[in-house]
Structures are given as C-alpha cells and as structure tokens.
Design a protein around this motif. Structure first.
Motif, PDB file in Angstrom:
ATOM      1  N   ARG A 112       0.876  -1.173   0.000  1.00 39.94           N
ATOM      2  CA  ARG A 112       0.000   0.000   0.000  1.00 39.94           C
ATOM      3  C   ARG A 112       0.915   1.224   0.000  1.00 39.94           C
ATOM      4  NH1 ARG A 112      -1.321  -1.888   5.922  1.00 39.94           N
ATOM      5  NH2 ARG A 112      -1.423  -3.732   4.691  1.00 39.94           N
ATOM      6  N   PRO A 113       0.476   2.359  -0.506  1.00 43.14           N
ATOM      7  CA  PRO A 113       1.364   3.527  -0.587  1.00 43.14           C
ATOM      8  C   PRO A 113       1.961   3.877   0.770  1.00 43.14           C
ATOM      9  CG  PRO A 113      -0.622   3.898  -1.845  1.00 43.14           C
ATOM     10  CD  PRO A 113      -0.836   2.622  -1.074  1.00 43.14           C
ATOM     11  N   LYS A 138      -2.180  10.157  -8.532  1.00 47.74           N
ATOM     12  CA  LYS A 138      -2.544  11.536  -8.163  1.00 47.74           C
ATOM     13  C   LYS A 138      -3.377  11.547  -6.885  1.00 47.74           C
ATOM     14  CE  LYS A 138      -2.219  13.514 -12.758  1.00 47.74           C
ATOM     15  NZ  LYS A 138      -2.938  14.069 -13.919  1.00 47.74           N
ATOM     16  N   GLU A 139      -4.288  10.582  -6.742  1.00 47.27           N
ATOM     17  CA  GLU A 139      -5.116  10.501  -5.529  1.00 47.27           C
ATOM     18  C   GLU A 139      -4.260  10.244  -4.291  1.00 47.27           C
ATOM     19  OE1 GLU A 139      -9.128   8.671  -7.663  1.00 47.27           O
ATOM     20  OE2 GLU A 139      -7.859   7.372  -6.443  1.00 47.27           O
ATOM     21  N   GLN A 140      -3.190   9.521  -4.447  1.00 45.70           N
ATOM     22  CA  GLN A 140      -2.326   9.190  -3.313  1.00 45.70           C
ATOM     23  C   GLN A 140      -1.380  10.337  -2.946  1.00 45.70           C
ATOM     24  OE1 GLN A 140      -2.871   6.417  -1.528  1.00 45.70           O
ATOM     25  NE2 GLN A 140      -4.530   6.156  -2.989  1.00 45.70           N
ATOM     26  N   ALA A 141      -1.225  11.311  -3.838  1.00 44.26           N
ATOM     27  CA  ALA A 141      -0.245  12.386  -3.652  1.00 44.26           C
ATOM     28  C   ALA A 141      -0.441  13.143  -2.327  1.00 44.26           C
ATOM     29  CB  ALA A 141      -0.270  13.349  -4.827  1.00 44.26           C
ATOM     30  N   ALA A 142      -1.676  13.502  -1.986  1.00 41.32           N
ATOM     31  CA  ALA A 142      -1.919  14.261  -0.752  1.00 41.32           C
ATOM     32  C   ALA A 142      -1.536  13.441   0.478  1.00 41.32           C
ATOM     33  CB  ALA A 142      -3.375  14.694  -0.672  1.00 41.32           C
ATOM     34  N   TYR A 143      -1.958  12.173   0.502  1.00 37.50           N
ATOM     35  CA  TYR A 143      -1.613  11.291   1.619  1.00 37.50           C
ATOM     36  C   TYR A 143      -0.101  11.147   1.744  1.00 37.50           C
ATOM     37  CZ  TYR A 143      -0.526   6.876   3.904  1.00 37.50           C
ATOM     38  OH  TYR A 143       0.043   5.915   4.698  1.00 37.50           O
ATOM     39  N   GLY A 149       5.921  14.569   5.298  1.00 35.87           N
ATOM     40  CA  GLY A 149       6.119  15.595   6.318  1.00 35.87           C
ATOM     41  C   GLY A 149       6.450  15.018   7.684  1.00 35.87           C
ATOM     42  N   LYS A 150       6.085  13.760   7.936  1.00 36.37           N
ATOM     43  CA  LYS A 150       6.361  13.104   9.210  1.00 36.37           C
ATOM     44  C   LYS A 150       7.779  12.540   9.289  1.00 36.37           C
ATOM     45  CE  LYS A 150       1.575  11.539   9.689  1.00 36.37           C
ATOM     46  NZ  LYS A 150       0.715  10.340   9.716  1.00 36.37           N
ATOM     47  N   ASP A 188       4.869  16.429 -13.596  1.00 34.51           N
ATOM     48  CA  ASP A 188       3.974  17.294 -12.815  1.00 34.51           C
ATOM     49  C   ASP A 188       3.805  16.766 -11.390  1.00 34.51           C
ATOM     50  OD1 ASP A 188       3.601  18.897 -15.024  1.00 34.51           O
ATOM     51  OD2 ASP A 188       1.652  18.045 -15.557  1.00 34.51           O
ATOM     52  N   LEU A 189       3.597  15.461 -11.273  1.00 36.95           N
ATOM     53  CA  LEU A 189       3.413  14.838  -9.970  1.00 36.95           C
ATOM     54  C   LEU A 189       4.675  14.950  -9.126  1.00 36.95           C
ATOM     55  CD1 LEU A 189       1.157  13.352  -8.499  1.00 36.95           C
ATOM     56  CD2 LEU A 189       2.116  11.229  -9.340  1.00 36.95           C
ATOM     57  N   SER A 190       5.821  14.783  -9.747  1.00 39.34           N
ATOM     58  CA  SER A 190       7.101  14.883  -9.017  1.00 39.34           C
ATOM     59  C   SER A 190       7.312  16.292  -8.483  1.00 39.34           C
ATOM     60  CB  SER A 190       8.262  14.490  -9.931  1.00 39.34           C
ATOM     61  OG  SER A 190       8.179  13.132 -10.275  1.00 39.34           O
ATOM     62  N   GLU A 191       6.893  17.290  -9.236  1.00 39.48           N
ATOM     63  CA  GLU A 191       7.011  18.672  -8.773  1.00 39.48           C
ATOM     64  C   GLU A 191       6.185  18.918  -7.518  1.00 39.48           C
ATOM     65  OE1 GLU A 191       8.900  21.344  -9.701  1.00 39.48           O
ATOM     66  OE2 GLU A 191       9.957  19.863 -10.905  1.00 39.48           O
TER      67      GLU A 191
END
Length: 192
Positions: A112-113, A138-143, A149-150, A188-191
């Motif tokens: 899982r991501p 793309k949906e997983q990007a925010a998570y 950040g942790k 784009d996603l990598s940015e």
C-alpha cells in the motif's frame, strides 16, 4: 549520501517456455532468474548500495511455490531490501493479498502507498493498483505528502512505483494502457 539500488520485473517463476529440467521444485529457467537476482544483490553490495528496491513483479504469479519463495528469501537476506507489490505479485489490490507476505522476515514489503525514510533520502513508494494508474497515483499524492512531512529526514525524495512510463514515442497500443503514466504527468506529480 545513501546509496540505493533499483531493479524491477524480475518475474521469478518456473516458466514453462524454455523451462528445462526441474530439480527440487525449481526448473532451469527459474534457476537462471535466481542467479540473476543473486548477481544483482552481489553487484549492489560491491557498489556499497545500502538498500535495494525491487520495483514490483518480483514473482510472476501471486501464488509461487514454497521452493521458489524459499530461494528468493535466501537471496534477499543478503542485502537490506524493500519490495514493492507489482501486478504479477498480487491477487487483488487489497493489502496482504499477494505473494510477498512470506518475505517479511527478510525484506520490507510495500503493498500500500507509503514513505520509507532512509538516512538522507525518502522513498515515496506506490505499489501497482488496477484501473487508471495515473489517477490512482494523483489521488495518493496528498496522503504521501502528509507522510513525507512526518519523516525525520530532509534529504532527497525518490518516487518509486510499478507502472509503465510512456511518451509520444511509445507505440500507440502501449500508450493507451491504464497501467501506465505519461512522462508529462510524472514530471507534474514529481514537482508536487
């Protein structure tokens, strides 16, 4: 600087085509694949690679034989390894529903991501998922951004995934695969 090695699509199995003689549950072709995997771990160790990442499809089936699993375990315990679930490893997209569970004692399995922080690099890991992979990624990007950040490390970030990468030069029949992401979408996603 942490040294990380990458391999993918190993497809360990007793393939029937050019399989050859079978000894103790392993045919000749499978033994060649295992030798190649062993050689990859040897090269990684001689190049001072600290962690080897297998980018999916370690196995060619979600139900490898016990003999094949045992041989793969023997190879992977030679170097710290992270194994990402690929489409050939999985029975379904559900966690734990794949061939990789027996590898937990010798490798870090990602089905899982997730984000794995190493000494000075963060691995952003996204296993295979059926359907439109670009949308899924793309949906997983925010998570994943939250998980990143942790992490205690503020080094380089490496996006690791199991999908095809296509561009305008890719043949049309491959370009339309749902299991692929365009280079533009990837950049784009990598940015982000």
């Amino acid at each position: 600087m942490t040294r990380v090695g990458f391999i993918g699509d190993v497809h360990v199995a007793n393939h029937k085509k050019f399989g050859g003689k079978k000894v103790a549950g392993i045919n000749e072709r499978c033994e060649h694949i295992l030798r190649s995997l062993r050689a990859a771990t040897t090269i990684a160790r001689t190049q001072n690679v600290e962690t080897l990442i297998i980018l999916g499809d370690l196995f060619d089936t979600p139900r490898p034989s016990p003999q094949i699993v045992c041989k793969v375990q023997e190879v992977l315990e030679r170097i710290p390894t992270v194994v990402l679930a690929g489409n050939h490893d999985q029975c379904s997209d559900e966690p734990w529903d794949n061939a990789l569970a027996p590898l937990y004692p010798v490798a870090e399995v990602i089905d899982r991501p997730d984000v794995v922080g190493l000494e000075d690099v963060n691995l952003i890991l996204v296993p295979y998922h059926s359907g439109d992979y670009t949308t899924y990624l793309k949906e997983q990007a925010a998570y994943l951004k939250t998980e990143l950040g942790k992490c205690d490390q503020f080094g380089d970030n490496i996006l690791c995934f199991h999908a095809g990468v296509v561009d305008a030069a890719t043949p049309t029949f491959l370009r339309d695969s749902q299991a692929a992401i365009t280079t533009d979408s990837l950049f784009d996603l990598s940015e982000q």
